[in-house]
Motif scaffolding. Structure first.
Motif, short mmCIF file in Angstrom:
data_model
loop_
_atom_site.label_atom_id
_atom_site.label_comp_id
_atom_site.label_asym_id
_atom_site.label_seq_id
_atom_site.Cartn_x
_atom_site.Cartn_y
_atom_site.Cartn_z
N ALA A 159 0.81 -1.21 0.00
CA ALA A 159 0.00 0.00 0.00
C ALA A 159 0.85 1.26 0.00
CB ALA A 159 -0.93 0.00 1.22
N ASP A 160 2.06 1.17 0.58
CA ASP A 160 2.88 2.38 0.68
C ASP A 160 3.45 2.83 -0.68
OD1 ASP A 160 4.73 0.38 0.34
OD2 ASP A 160 5.80 0.73 2.22
N LEU A 161 3.24 2.02 -1.72
CA LEU A 161 3.67 2.47 -3.05
C LEU A 161 2.76 3.59 -3.56
CD1 LEU A 161 4.58 -0.81 -4.97
CD2 LEU A 161 6.12 0.94 -4.09
N GLY A 162 1.55 3.63 -3.04
CA GLY A 162 0.64 4.71 -3.42
C GLY A 162 0.04 4.58 -4.80
N VAL A 163 0.12 3.38 -5.40
CA VAL A 163 -0.49 3.17 -6.71
C VAL A 163 -1.31 1.89 -6.69
CG1 VAL A 163 1.27 4.40 -8.02
CG2 VAL A 163 1.56 1.97 -7.58
N ALA A 164 -2.33 1.87 -7.50
CA ALA A 164 -3.16 0.67 -7.64
C ALA A 164 -2.92 0.08 -9.02
CB ALA A 164 -4.63 1.02 -7.45
N ILE A 165 -2.95 -1.24 -9.11
CA ILE A 165 -2.76 -1.89 -10.41
C ILE A 165 -4.05 -2.59 -10.83
CG2 ILE A 165 -0.27 -2.20 -10.23
CD1 ILE A 165 -0.74 -5.05 -9.29
N ASP A 166 -4.26 -2.60 -12.14
CA ASP A 166 -5.40 -3.26 -12.74
C ASP A 166 -4.98 -4.69 -13.10
OD1 ASP A 166 -7.57 -4.14 -14.17
OD2 ASP A 166 -7.33 -2.71 -15.83
N LEU A 167 -5.36 -5.65 -12.28
CA LEU A 167 -4.92 -7.03 -12.49
C LEU A 167 -5.59 -7.67 -13.71
CD1 LEU A 167 -4.72 -8.43 -8.85
CD2 LEU A 167 -2.83 -7.87 -10.40
N SER A 168 -6.57 -7.01 -14.29
CA SER A 168 -7.15 -7.53 -15.53
C SER A 168 -6.37 -7.03 -16.74
CB SER A 168 -8.62 -7.12 -15.65
OG SER A 168 -8.75 -5.72 -15.81
N SER A 169 -5.39 -6.16 -16.49
CA SER A 169 -4.52 -5.65 -17.56
C SER A 169 -3.06 -5.91 -17.17
CB SER A 169 -4.75 -4.15 -17.79
OG SER A 169 -6.03 -3.91 -18.31
N CYS A 170 -2.74 -7.19 -17.05
CA CYS A 170 -1.38 -7.60 -16.70
C CYS A 170 -0.67 -8.08 -17.97
CB CYS A 170 -1.40 -8.71 -15.65
SG CYS A 170 0.25 -9.25 -15.14
N PHE A 171 0.50 -7.54 -18.21
CA PHE A 171 1.29 -7.90 -19.38
C PHE A 171 2.60 -8.54 -18.94
CE2 PHE A 171 -1.56 -4.62 -20.66
CZ PHE A 171 -1.88 -4.89 -21.99
N LEU A 172 3.02 -9.55 -19.66
CA LEU A 172 4.34 -10.12 -19.46
C LEU A 172 5.27 -9.52 -20.52
CD1 LEU A 172 3.58 -13.92 -18.88
CD2 LEU A 172 3.69 -12.06 -17.21
N ALA A 173 6.51 -9.31 -20.15
CA ALA A 173 7.50 -8.81 -21.10
C ALA A 173 8.86 -9.35 -20.71
CB ALA A 173 7.52 -7.28 -21.13
N GLY A 174 9.73 -9.48 -21.69
CA GLY A 174 11.08 -9.94 -21.42
C GLY A 174 11.91 -9.92 -22.68
#
Length: 342
Positions: A159-174
Motif C-alpha cells: 500500500a505504501d507504493l501509493g499506486v493501484a494496479i489493474d490485475l485484468s490488464s497484466c502484461f508479461l514482457a522480457g
C-alpha cells in the motif's frame, strides 16, 4: 516477414559507447561461450532501489515474493497526479535477459530499461529477479515467473507504493532469455487460470517478447550467417547458455528451447503477443518460426522489425531503435488494456 532476407549486409555502425560496452561483454566470455564470472561480475554494476522519484517521477522498491528461495522483484511506479492517481494502472511483469545465467533485476541496464518502460507507458513495472542457472536449471525460472504472478494475484502491491494496479490488464514482457520465460509463464498461467480454485483475478492481457531466446539442435541459416556479425551474441554463447539451463543431458530440442512446430501447446487463453525481431540477431530465424507457430494456432501476434538491430539493442537508449521499441510497447499495452489508457 518483410525485411529479413539474407542480403549479407554489413553490420550497422554503432556509437562508441555501445561498442565499448559490447567489447567488455565479449571479454567476459571465453571462445567456447562460457563466462569468465569474475570479469563479468566486475562489470555487472547494480543500482539500488530508490523510493524517491527520479527526474521522470519514477520510484522503485524491492519486494520479497518468496524468501525461502530468494525470490524478489523490483517494482517501478510512475508519477501520477489528479485523475490518473485515482486510476488502477496496467502492470508489466518483466523478465531480464542473460541466457538464464547472467544479470539480475538490479543490474543497471535493466534498472534503467524498466524505469523507461514505467515512465513512457505510465504502467507499474514488476521486474522479477528469478533464480539463475546452472545452480537453478529448468524449470526454476518458469516456476519463479508463475510465483510472481500468484503473489500479485493474492497480495497485490504494498500500500505504501501509493499506486493501484489493474490485475485484468497484466502484461508479461522480457528480452532474450526473459522473452523465453515470458512465453512459458504465459502458457502455464493461461492453462491453469480458468480452472483455478479459488478463481484468480489476474488476467494476462498480452505478452511482449523482445528478441526471445529460442533454439533447436539444427542450425538455422540465420544462425550460421550472423554468428560473427555482432559482439553481443554468438552461437558458442547460445550453446553455453542452453547447457547451463536445460536439464542435464537434454538437447536443444527440449520443449523449453524449441518453441515452434506442431508439438507446441498453446492454451485457449494464451494472450496476444508482440514479438520484436532484429535484422542482425542470429536468433531471428527461430523467432520467425515462433511467430508462424502462433499464427498457425490462431493466436493474435504482432511483429515489429528492426532491420539494423543487433541482439540486445533495447538496452542501449542511445540507439534510435530502442526508443522506437518502447513506443511500440506503449501502443501494444494501450490496445490490449482492459481500460484504454489515455
Amino acid at each position: 516477414m518483410a525485411g529479413f532476407g539474407h542480403s549479407h549486409r554489413s553490420p550497422p555502425s554503432l556509437p562508441w559507447t555501445v561498442r565499448v560496452q559490447l567489447a567488455a561483454l565479449s571479454a567476459a566470455h571465453r571462445s567456447d561461450g562460457s563466462v569468465r564470472r569474475f570479469l563479468f561480475y566486475l562489470g555487472d554494476l547494480h543500482a539500488a532501489a530508490s523510493p524517491r522519484p527520479d527526474a521522470a517521477g519514477v520510484r522503485s522498491v524491492d519486494v520479497t515474493i518468496d524468501a525461502s528461495r530468494g525470490l524478489w522483484a523490483r517494482v517501478f511506479s510512475p508519477s501520477t497526479t489528479g485523475e490518473a492517481a485515482a486510476s488502477a494502472l496496467p502492470v508489466v511483469v518483466y523478465f531480464h535477459g542473460g541466457g538464464f545465467v547472467l544479470f539480475s533485476a538490479a543490474s543497471r541496464p535493466y534498472d534503467a530499461l524498466c524505469r523507461r518502460i514505467c515512465s513512457e507507458l505510465g504502467a507499474v513495472v514488476v521486474s522479477v529477479n528469478y533464480r539463475l542457472g546452472p545452480e537453478h536449471r529448468f524449470p526454476a525460472a518458469y516456476d519463479d515467473g508463475v510465483a510472481a504472478l500468484r503473489y500479485l494475484d493474492v497480495n497485490g502491491l504494498p500500500a505504501d507504493l501509493g499506486v493501484a494496479i489493474d490485475l485484468s490488464s497484466c502484461f508479461l514482457a522480457g528480452d532474450s532469455a526473459g522473452g523465453n520465460i515470458a512465453h512459458h509463464v504465459a502458457q502455464r498461467w493461461a492453462s491453469t487460470a480458468a480452472s483455478s480454485s479459488p478463481p484468480v483475478s489476474l488476467r494476462l492481457a498480452g505478452a511482449v517478447l523482445i528478441q526471445p531466446f529460442f533454439g533447436g539442435e539444427e542450425r538455422t541459416e540465420e544462425e550460421v550467417e550472423l554468428d560473427k556479425a555482432s559482439l553481443s551474441l554468438t552461437l558458442a554463447r547460445t550453446d553455453y547458455f542452453w547447457r547451463e539451463f536445460l536439464p542435464e543431458g537434454a538437447t536443444r530440442d527440449h520443449a523449453a528451447a524449441r518453441v515452434c512446430g506442431h508439438h507446441v501447446e498453446l492454451a485457449d487463453a494464451f494472450p496476444p503477443v508482440m514479438v520484436a525481431i532484429g535484422g542482425f540477431d542470429l536468433l531471428k530465424g527461430w523467432q520467425a518460426r515462433y511467430v508462424e507457430t502462433l499464427r498457425q494456432n490462431g493466436k493474435p501476434v504482432q511483429v515489429v522489425e528492426y532491420p539494423d538491430a543487433i541482439h540486445g539493442f533495447h538496452a542501449f537508449p542511445e540507439l534510435a531503435d530502442s526508443g522506437k521499441l518502447v513506443g511500440e510497447m506503449k501502443l501494444f499495452v494501450q490496445e490490449h488494456s482492459t481500460k484504454r489508457m489515455a
